[in-house]
Design a protein around this motif. Structure first.
Motif, PDB file in Angstrom:
ATOM      1  N   MET A  51       0.826  -1.199   0.000  1.00 41.63           N
ATOM      2  CA  MET A  51       0.000   0.000   0.000  1.00 41.63           C
ATOM      3  C   MET A  51       0.866   1.258   0.000  1.00 41.63           C
ATOM      4  O   MET A  51       0.602   2.215  -0.733  1.00 41.63           O
ATOM      5  CB  MET A  51      -0.921  -0.012   1.225  1.00 41.63           C
ATOM      6  N   GLY A  52       1.923   1.239   0.809  1.00 39.67           N
ATOM      7  CA  GLY A  52       2.829   2.381   0.853  1.00 39.67           C
ATOM      8  C   GLY A  52       3.507   2.629  -0.483  1.00 39.67           C
ATOM      9  O   GLY A  52       3.648   3.777  -0.913  1.00 39.67           O
ATOM     10  N   VAL A  65      -3.640   8.597 -11.559  1.00 38.46           N
ATOM     11  CA  VAL A  65      -3.513   8.790 -10.106  1.00 38.46           C
ATOM     12  C   VAL A  65      -4.878   8.704  -9.443  1.00 38.46           C
ATOM     13  O   VAL A  65      -5.046   8.058  -8.396  1.00 38.46           O
ATOM     14  CB  VAL A  65      -2.852  10.149  -9.799  1.00 38.46           C
ATOM     15  N   ILE A  66      -5.862   9.340 -10.053  1.00 37.07           N
ATOM     16  CA  ILE A  66      -7.216   9.351  -9.482  1.00 37.07           C
ATOM     17  C   ILE A  66      -7.810   7.941  -9.476  1.00 37.07           C
ATOM     18  O   ILE A  66      -8.428   7.520  -8.491  1.00 37.07           O
ATOM     19  CB  ILE A  66      -8.107  10.327 -10.273  1.00 37.07           C
ATOM     20  N   LYS A  67      -7.583   7.189 -10.544  1.00 36.82           N
ATOM     21  CA  LYS A  67      -8.090   5.815 -10.602  1.00 36.82           C
ATOM     22  C   LYS A  67      -7.414   4.923  -9.570  1.00 36.82           C
ATOM     23  O   LYS A  67      -8.039   4.023  -8.994  1.00 36.82           O
ATOM     24  CB  LYS A  67      -7.876   5.240 -12.005  1.00 36.82           C
ATOM     25  N   GLN A  68      -6.118   5.157  -9.321  1.00 38.80           N
ATOM     26  CA  GLN A  68      -5.375   4.328  -8.372  1.00 38.80           C
ATOM     27  C   GLN A  68      -5.873   4.492  -6.941  1.00 38.80           C
ATOM     28  O   GLN A  68      -5.617   3.633  -6.091  1.00 38.80           O
ATOM     29  CB  GLN A  68      -3.882   4.673  -8.430  1.00 38.80           C
ATOM     30  N   ASP A  69      -6.600   5.572  -6.692  1.00 40.86           N
ATOM     31  CA  ASP A  69      -7.083   5.784  -5.332  1.00 40.86           C
ATOM     32  C   ASP A  69      -8.028   4.668  -4.898  1.00 40.86           C
ATOM     33  O   ASP A  69      -8.104   4.345  -3.711  1.00 40.86           O
ATOM     34  CB  ASP A  69      -7.784   7.143  -5.220  1.00 40.86           C
ATOM     35  N   ASN A  70      -8.728   4.069  -5.858  1.00 44.10           N
ATOM     36  CA  ASN A  70      -9.603   2.933  -5.530  1.00 44.10           C
ATOM     37  C   ASN A  70      -8.785   1.747  -5.024  1.00 44.10           C
ATOM     38  O   ASN A  70      -9.223   1.032  -4.105  1.00 44.10           O
ATOM     39  CB  ASN A  70     -10.422   2.510  -6.751  1.00 44.10           C
ATOM     40  N   GLY A 109      -2.838   9.257   0.035  1.00 44.71           N
ATOM     41  CA  GLY A 109      -3.391   8.978  -1.290  1.00 44.71           C
ATOM     42  C   GLY A 109      -4.426  10.009  -1.687  1.00 44.71           C
ATOM     43  O   GLY A 109      -4.490  10.432  -2.857  1.00 44.71           O
ATOM     44  N   ASP A 110      -5.240  10.449  -0.733  1.00 46.35           N
ATOM     45  CA  ASP A 110      -6.225  11.499  -1.015  1.00 46.35           C
ATOM     46  C   ASP A 110      -5.539  12.802  -1.402  1.00 46.35           C
ATOM     47  O   ASP A 110      -6.023  13.532  -2.284  1.00 46.35           O
ATOM     48  CB  ASP A 110      -7.107  11.737   0.218  1.00 46.35           C
TER      49      ASP A 110
END
Length: 238
Positions: free
Chosen positions: A28-29, A54-59, A103-104
């Motif tokens: 996760m890190g 990047v936005i998709k990876q937040d899931n 991540g946010d």
């Protein structure tokens, strides 16, 4: 090193469960580190595709947080761990929360990159003042994750000490941006987006410090969350 405390249980399955959790945290890190790197690059270059990634990876980051949290809760319920094992699990739960929030922040930077690309053309090279700050907070997060991987507090005060430099950079950037807005009111909307990006980077530094404090609790069993840098250094040396 404290890592040696994993693997000392009679139950081989318990050892495996703890090691799996630890590895999932590092996975996760690593994903969050990648998010930061890509978000900053998208911001600097105006690369919309990278910002969208990047936005998709937040899931994925959110899914890992939920998985690790569930694994910790299961061990707490079934194994009833004590001493170092209990502190390890508490540290993991706190650390994945910090990583999710980092991540946010990366997602926010990516969103700002997309906003600026929509409103400006060929101006991303003006954001060089953010690059050094981004490098500082990336190094802090990487150092914190490395300390967690080694389960060592040897370098944590070096990492937490860098937060002062991040705060200085942040203050300097704010002054520059305010001057820019005063000189030309047409810059206000764009400059506010840059300001939010600087704020996101500053928060990443804070989350990295929090991870270091969690690691100290895991290793020494002491809560150091509200200590000054000087007090923290004294505590580690002691």
């Amino acid at each position: 090193m404290e890592k040696s405390k994993i693997g000392q249980h009679i139950s081989g399955q318990f050892n495996k469960e703890l090691e799996d959790i630890r590895n999932n945290v590092l996975t996760m890190g690593g994903l969050v580190e990648q998010q930061i790197e890509q978000a900053v690059e998208a911001f600097m270059t105006g690369d919309i595709e990278m910002a969208e990634l990047v936005i998709k990876q937040d899931n994925q980051v959110d899914a890992l947080e939920m998985l690790i949290d569930q694994e910790c809760m299961q061990i707490l319920a079934l194994r009833q761990p004590a001493a170092f094992d209990l502190r390890l699990l508490i540290t993991v739960i706190k650390t994945i929360n910090e990583l999710e929030r980092v991540g946010d922040m990366a997602e926010r930077i990516a969103e700002m990159a997309m906003r600026l690309t929509d409103t400006d053309t060929n101006k991303h090279d003006q954001y060089y003042e953010l690059q050094h700050m981004a490098d500082l907070v990336r190094d802090m997060l990487h150092g914190a994750l490395d300390a967690f991987a080694r389960m060592s507090i040897e370098d944590v005060t070096t990492i937490t000490g860098r937060d002062e430099y991040v705060d200085r950079e942040y203050g300097s950037i704010i002054r520059q941006l305010i001057t820019r807005m005063m000189e030309d009111p047409r810059n206000i909307t764009r400059t506010l987006d840059v300001l939010w990006t600087a704020r996101a980077l500053e928060r990443i530094g804070d989350h990295s410090v929090n991870i270091c404090e969690n690691i100290i609790y895991m290793v020494k069993g002491e809560d150091v969350r509200h200590m000054t840098q000087a007090e923290l250094e004294k505590k580690i040396k002691g």
